[in-house]
Every structure is written in C-alpha cells, then in structure tokens.
Design a protein around this motif. Sequence first.
Motif, PDB file in Angstrom:
ATOM      1  N   GLU A  95      37.903  17.760  29.717  1.00  0.00           N
ATOM      2  CA  GLU A  95      36.993  18.210  28.839  1.00  0.00           C
ATOM      3  C   GLU A  95      36.119  16.473  29.124  1.00  0.00           C
ATOM      4  OE1 GLU A  95      34.296  18.727  24.919  1.00  0.00           O
ATOM      5  OE2 GLU A  95      36.003  19.319  25.349  1.00  0.00           O
ATOM      6  N   ASP A  96      35.197  15.959  29.372  1.00  0.00           N
ATOM      7  CA  ASP A  96      34.548  14.422  29.303  1.00  0.00           C
ATOM      8  C   ASP A  96      34.562  14.241  27.957  1.00  0.00           C
ATOM      9  OD1 ASP A  96      34.354  12.440  30.889  1.00  0.00           O
ATOM     10  OD2 ASP A  96      32.440  12.597  29.524  1.00  0.00           O
ATOM     11  N   LEU A  97      34.433  13.143  27.090  1.00  0.00           N
ATOM     12  CA  LEU A  97      34.462  13.331  25.965  1.00  0.00           C
ATOM     13  C   LEU A  97      33.230  12.356  25.358  1.00  0.00           C
ATOM     14  CD1 LEU A  97      37.977  13.122  23.914  1.00  0.00           C
ATOM     15  CD2 LEU A  97      36.132  15.054  23.951  1.00  0.00           C
ATOM     16  N   GLY A  98      32.150  12.830  26.499  1.00  0.00           N
ATOM     17  CA  GLY A  98      31.269  11.659  26.509  1.00  0.00           C
ATOM     18  C   GLY A  98      31.086  10.247  26.722  1.00  0.00           C
ATOM     19  N   SER A  99      32.454  10.015  27.820  1.00  0.00           N
ATOM     20  CA  SER A  99      32.364   8.775  28.837  1.00  0.00           C
ATOM     21  C   SER A  99      31.373   8.058  29.521  1.00  0.00           C
ATOM     22  CB  SER A  99      33.785   9.066  29.695  1.00  0.00           C
ATOM     23  OG  SER A  99      33.148   9.476  30.726  1.00  0.00           O
ATOM     24  N   THR A 100      31.284   7.650  30.135  1.00  0.00           N
ATOM     25  CA  THR A 100      30.081   6.329  30.181  1.00  0.00           C
ATOM     26  C   THR A 100      30.375   6.556  31.948  1.00  0.00           C
ATOM     27  OG1 THR A 100      30.115   4.341  28.618  1.00  0.00           O
ATOM     28  CG2 THR A 100      29.332   3.852  30.472  1.00  0.00           C
ATOM     29  N   ASN A 101      31.973   6.553  32.258  1.00  0.00           N
ATOM     30  CA  ASN A 101      32.031   6.324  33.868  1.00  0.00           C
ATOM     31  C   ASN A 101      32.600   7.236  34.327  1.00  0.00           C
ATOM     32  OD1 ASN A 101      30.915   3.863  34.330  1.00  0.00           O
ATOM     33  ND2 ASN A 101      33.574   3.043  33.384  1.00  0.00           N
ATOM     34  N   GLY A 102      32.602   8.908  33.341  1.00  0.00           N
ATOM     35  CA  GLY A 102      32.805   9.774  33.791  1.00  0.00           C
ATOM     36  C   GLY A 102      34.457   9.994  34.231  1.00  0.00           C
TER      37      GLY A 102
END
Length: 149
Positions: free
Chosen positions: A103-110
């Motif tokens: 799960e991505d935790l809302g990162s900027t670069n994905g």
Amino acid sequence: MQGILVLGRILFIVLIYLFLFRILTALLADLQLKGLIRREDKDFGRLEVLTGGELLPKGRVFRVDPKGLKMGRGKNNDVVLADHFASQDHALVRHLKGVTTLEDLGSTNGTWVNGERVHSSVQLVAGDYVKIGSITFQYSRWQNESSKL
C-alpha cells in the motif's frame, strides 16, 4: 480378576508410550532451540534489493512478518530508503489472511509494482518488482525463490 490384569497391562503400555512421546518432544524442542533443526519459517515473504545504493546494497533481503514492513526515508521505518524521491513514510507491506499486500502511504512520487503506479492496496505475487524512487525490490514468498524468476 483377569479383566483387571488386562486393563492394568493396557494402562501400563499407554503410560510407556506417553513417556516416550514426552521424551521425544523434549528432545526436538532442545534441538530447535540450539538451531540444529529449523522450525517452519515464520516469514510471509521477502523483498530483495535489486538496485539500491550504498545503504541498500544489491542482494539485501527484508523479511515480511505479521507486523509488516513500513518503508520510507524516515528513521522510524523498518526499511529506511536513502533516496530523495522517497517520502518520509512511503509504503507499507502487510501479510493478512494468507495474502501479502503493498500500500502506498500517500507518497509524492508514488510506489510502482511491475511498472504500474499503485493507487490502492495491491496483492503481491512471487516475482513482482516494487520500485520506490530509484530503488527496486523483488518480492518472493520463500527463501529459496530466486531473484531471477
């Protein structure tokens, strides 16, 4: 009278077998404690670094266990990513009910799996490539799965 003797003999044999079973379980526990016999692995997968950097050399392995793996640039993460494209808290790998997810935790670069950006929790399968910034990992389920899947 004869029935009591037969019952006594059967009880005696059962006690002998219980005694032998207890000895064997104690011996196995001792051998496991000393590392001579491996217990079933308690990991639920692993992430192997394919491209990393100085702090994450190629071939380094991170085991996924029940508490999961939190990944990011911050020092409080299980996997600290020394990459300026990684967010402080970037991604989370979990194992629930037999399924390993990322799960991505809302990162900027994905966070990327097999070249596709992750927008929600995705299931990882053996051979999947996980990319965060310039760091690439490969997911496998067991220790003996090769990074050349």
